[in-house]
Structure formats: C-alpha cells, structure tokens
Motif scaffolding. Structure first.
Motif, PDB file in Angstrom:
ATOM      1  N   LEU A  47      -1.546 122.792 -45.285  1.00  0.00           N
ATOM      2  CA  LEU A  47      -0.967 122.652 -44.498  1.00  0.00           C
ATOM      3  C   LEU A  47       0.926 122.695 -45.416  1.00  0.00           C
ATOM      4  O   LEU A  47       0.591 122.729 -46.193  1.00  0.00           O
ATOM      5  N   LYS A  48       1.831 122.695 -44.172  1.00  0.00           N
ATOM      6  CA  LYS A  48       3.310 124.125 -45.154  1.00  0.00           C
ATOM      7  C   LYS A  48       3.998 123.320 -45.522  1.00  0.00           C
ATOM      8  O   LYS A  48       4.950 123.614 -45.956  1.00  0.00           O
ATOM      9  N   ILE A  49       4.598 122.415 -44.287  1.00  0.00           N
ATOM     10  CA  ILE A  49       5.303 121.490 -43.969  1.00  0.00           C
ATOM     11  C   ILE A  49       5.573 120.329 -43.596  1.00  0.00           C
ATOM     12  O   ILE A  49       4.502 120.984 -42.063  1.00  0.00           O
ATOM     13  N   ILE A  50       6.214 119.546 -43.896  1.00  0.00           N
ATOM     14  CA  ILE A  50       6.634 118.077 -43.227  1.00  0.00           C
ATOM     15  C   ILE A  50       7.370 117.928 -42.064  1.00  0.00           C
ATOM     16  O   ILE A  50       8.520 118.235 -42.773  1.00  0.00           O
ATOM     17  N   SER A  51       7.485 118.257 -41.128  1.00  0.00           N
ATOM     18  CA  SER A  51       9.147 118.819 -40.653  1.00  0.00           C
ATOM     19  C   SER A  51       9.393 117.246 -39.359  1.00  0.00           C
ATOM     20  O   SER A  51       8.408 116.173 -38.624  1.00  0.00           O
ATOM     21  N   ARG A  52      10.132 116.270 -39.489  1.00  0.00           N
ATOM     22  CA  ARG A  52      10.714 115.019 -39.277  1.00  0.00           C
ATOM     23  C   ARG A  52      11.215 114.805 -38.063  1.00  0.00           C
ATOM     24  O   ARG A  52      12.208 115.609 -37.924  1.00  0.00           O
TER      25      ARG A  52
ATOM     26  N   ALA B 137       6.174 117.705 -52.918  1.00  0.00           N
ATOM     27  CA  ALA B 137       6.729 118.910 -53.569  1.00  0.00           C
ATOM     28  C   ALA B 137       5.340 118.856 -54.680  1.00  0.00           C
ATOM     29  O   ALA B 137       5.296 120.703 -55.105  1.00  0.00           O
ATOM     30  N   ALA B 138       5.229 118.285 -55.089  1.00  0.00           N
ATOM     31  CA  ALA B 138       3.473 118.887 -55.933  1.00  0.00           C
ATOM     32  C   ALA B 138       2.800 119.633 -55.590  1.00  0.00           C
ATOM     33  O   ALA B 138       1.508 120.200 -57.002  1.00  0.00           O
ATOM     34  N   ARG B 139       2.177 119.597 -53.932  1.00  0.00           N
ATOM     35  CA  ARG B 139       1.996 120.387 -53.550  1.00  0.00           C
ATOM     36  C   ARG B 139       1.712 121.852 -52.763  1.00  0.00           C
ATOM     37  O   ARG B 139       1.520 122.440 -51.843  1.00  0.00           O
ATOM     38  N   GLY B 140       3.416 121.414 -52.880  1.00  0.00           N
ATOM     39  CA  GLY B 140       4.024 122.518 -52.201  1.00  0.00           C
ATOM     40  C   GLY B 140       4.722 122.945 -50.733  1.00  0.00           C
ATOM     41  O   GLY B 140       4.748 123.227 -50.430  1.00  0.00           O
ATOM     42  N   ILE B 141       4.032 121.846 -50.721  1.00  0.00           N
ATOM     43  CA  ILE B 141       4.415 121.171 -48.730  1.00  0.00           C
ATOM     44  C   ILE B 141       6.417 121.025 -48.829  1.00  0.00           C
ATOM     45  O   ILE B 141       6.802 120.436 -49.057  1.00  0.00           O
TER      46      ILE B 141
ATOM     47  N   MET C 136      -2.537 111.747 -47.097  1.00  0.00           N
ATOM     48  CA  MET C 136      -2.735 112.942 -45.324  1.00  0.00           C
ATOM     49  C   MET C 136      -2.315 114.303 -45.950  1.00  0.00           C
ATOM     50  O   MET C 136      -3.087 114.539 -45.171  1.00  0.00           O
ATOM     51  N   MET C 137      -1.828 114.438 -46.657  1.00  0.00           N
ATOM     52  CA  MET C 137      -1.512 115.688 -47.022  1.00  0.00           C
ATOM     53  C   MET C 137      -2.600 116.746 -47.472  1.00  0.00           C
ATOM     54  O   MET C 137      -3.198 117.452 -47.159  1.00  0.00           O
ATOM     55  N   ASP C 138      -3.557 115.842 -48.442  1.00  0.00           N
ATOM     56  CA  ASP C 138      -4.743 115.781 -49.523  1.00  0.00           C
ATOM     57  C   ASP C 138      -5.761 116.092 -47.847  1.00  0.00           C
ATOM     58  O   ASP C 138      -6.769 116.904 -48.088  1.00  0.00           O
TER      59      ASP C 138
END
Length: 313
Positions: free
Chosen positions: A71-76, A90-94, A64-66
């Motif tokens: 994408l800059k943030i995943i907010s729960r 973390a690996a993608r700087g998100i 999903m991230m790819d």
C-alpha cells in the motif's frame, strides 16, 4: 494486461463514478461493498495487496494497512482525513490525501438547506399541514435578512456558505484558526465574539484533538438566546447531550445536523425526541456532481503517487 496482472485499488464502498474508473483503467478496481466492516476490508487487502485504498465508508485502521504491504496511498473519497489513522500511515510511509473542495458546493448548499429549514420551520409546518392544521394566523418564521451569520472555518465550504449568506442580506462573521483572509463583506472575529453575536452558527471545520466537542455546555451558554445552530462538518465537534438540553430549554431556536458522533445514526438516539432539530444522514457532500468530482479527485490523488503502468511504460 488482464485484471489479474493489473495493480489493485481497493475501494471501501460499492462504486465509483465512471469518469474516475476511466482514469484508473490500468488498475484492477476491487470494491469492498456498502459500509464494509474492518474484517471484510482486511480480508480483501490480504487477498489483493492493493497499492491504493480509496476510502469511501468507514475508518481506515493500522490493521488494514498491515494487511496490504504494498500500500502506497490512502485516497479519501471526501474532503476530510479524520477517518484515517494518520499516525499509522505516516509510520508505514503511506501517503494520505483528501479530495479537498470536490464536494464544497454540495455541502454549502446542504448547510443552507438546514439553515432555511430551521428558520422557516419547513419540517414542522409540513407535518402540521399533513395532520390537517392551517397555522397561517399563529405561526411566524424567522427572516434572515439583516441578521448575523457566524461561520466557523473558512475553507472552501465555509467560504461558499458565507457568500450565500451575504447574498441573503446577512451580516457575516467568520472565525478561522489558520488566519485565512476573509472575503469581501465577511468580518473576521474571535470564536467567543462569533458565538455571542451570531443569530446562526454554522460549523465548517475539520475535527482535531484540539476542537473535539468544541460545542459544549459552556460554549452554548454564550450563544445568543434563540440562535440557530447547524453542523455539516463532523459530529465529534458537538457535545450531543449539551445540544439536546440547549434545544429543549429554548436556548436555541432550532438546529440542523448532518453528522453525528457515532455513525450510522441509531433510531433510539435522544435526538429523535427533539422536535426543533432537523436531521440528515451525513449526505451533505452527496450530490450528482459531487459524486463525480470526488471520484475524479480521489483517482487523481492515487495517480499522483502511483502512476498508471501504461504511463511508466
């Protein structure tokens, strides 16, 4: 600015509280629908390249991230982040953030609904009454005043649950690996001591690799005979087969569960055959007030990483 020009926020759900939408008015909010599949989310992420995902239902995967290079943030839209692949983020700087404490009151109240439901045999007696039985002369419920409540995890939810226990006249023990200071009247103890001395054990801790299935045959054997067990945290904390055996053998008096190792819950699950078990579909954090609070917290977390275009201008 029309919707096509606004940066996109993808919501893995069908709605957000209006108060949250008001905060996000400079964004185009796209909904994935109720309980969307990974394929559906990937398709929407590919189409819209969202700057943020507000995660309501399901897992957030690396795929999903790819699909969303911006994408800059995943907010729960929730208090935990275990449904997000944090290593991939973390690996993608998100950034990954949770709405910590936003639904604490709702979950604590639900934990107590399950505790009281177990202790007072509410579900059982309701069914008996509807079947024409009047068990006044034969049934005794459990009085909680003077008994011991064990709280595993002293975050905001655990602390609220503990305070209610004190108000009920219970002795309250707590274990928290982070070493948080207990509130007045709550005694910090080891996990073993908590299991051995508590009449009611209630879980309020996040799921980690280190505590997965922490409630298992060995730990359940250390519980007091006739104890009540409640889990409004994460299903993966419990060995479900071991819990079924503890309930069927009488080791536990009753249990109440609001989360499960695999969700959605399936109708043929062994839990369905256990009479002294109360089940609810992971709705502890779902209330009128929590819906608003979670939405607002999720929106504010987005804005802390991705400022609204009008704010930049």
């Amino acid at each position: 600015m029309n919707n096509e020009q606004k940066p996109v926020i993808l919501v893995t759900g069908a709605d957000l509280a209006q108060q949250a939408l008001d905060l996000l008015q400079d964004f185009n909010v796209v909904y994935a629908g109720k309980q969307p599949s990974e394929t559906q989310v990937i398709a929407l992420a590919t189409e819209h390249n969202p700057v943020a995902i507000i995660a309501r239902y399901g897992k957030i995967t690396a795929a999903m991230m790819d699909a969303a290079p911006g994408l800059k943030i995943i907010s729960r839209h929730g208090s935990g982040v275990d449904v997000v692949d944090r290593d991939a983020a973390a690996a993608r700087g998100i950034e990954v953030r949770a709405a910590v404490g936003a639904n604490a009151a709702a979950v604590a109240e639900h934990a107590w609904a399950l505790i009281l439901g177990c202790a007072k045999s509410v579900v059982h007696l309701n069914a008996r009454m509807r079947a024409g039985h009047w068990d006044k002369a034969t049934h005794k419920t459990i009085e909680l005043s003077g008994r011991t409540l064990g709280i595993v995890g002293l975050g905001e939810i655990g602390r609220r649950t503990a305070v209610i226990g004190l108000a009920m006249g219970m002795n309250v023990l707590a274990y928290d690996p982070s070493g948080k200071a207990a509130i007045e009247g709550v005694k910090l103890v080891s996990l073993d001591k908590l299991y051995e001395e508590s009449d009611v054990v209630s879980l309020h801790c996040p799921l980690t690799d280190g505590n997965r299935r922490m409630i298992n045959r060995e730990t359940l054997s250390r519980f007091k005979d006739g104890a009540i067990f409640v889990n409004t945290a994460r299903g993966g904390l419990v060995d479900e087969g071991a819990l079924v055996d503890a309930l069927n053998s009488g080791k536990l008096y009753a249990a109440g569960l609001d989360s499960f190792e695999v969700e959605p819950f399936v109708a043929n699950h062994p839990f369905c055959e256990v009479p002294n078990l109360i089940l609810s579909p992971h709705v502890g954090g779902v209330s009128d007030a929590a819906y608003v609070n979670l939405g607002l917290a999720a929106a504010r977390n987005v804005l802390s990483v991705v400022p609204a275009p009008s704010a930049i201008a």
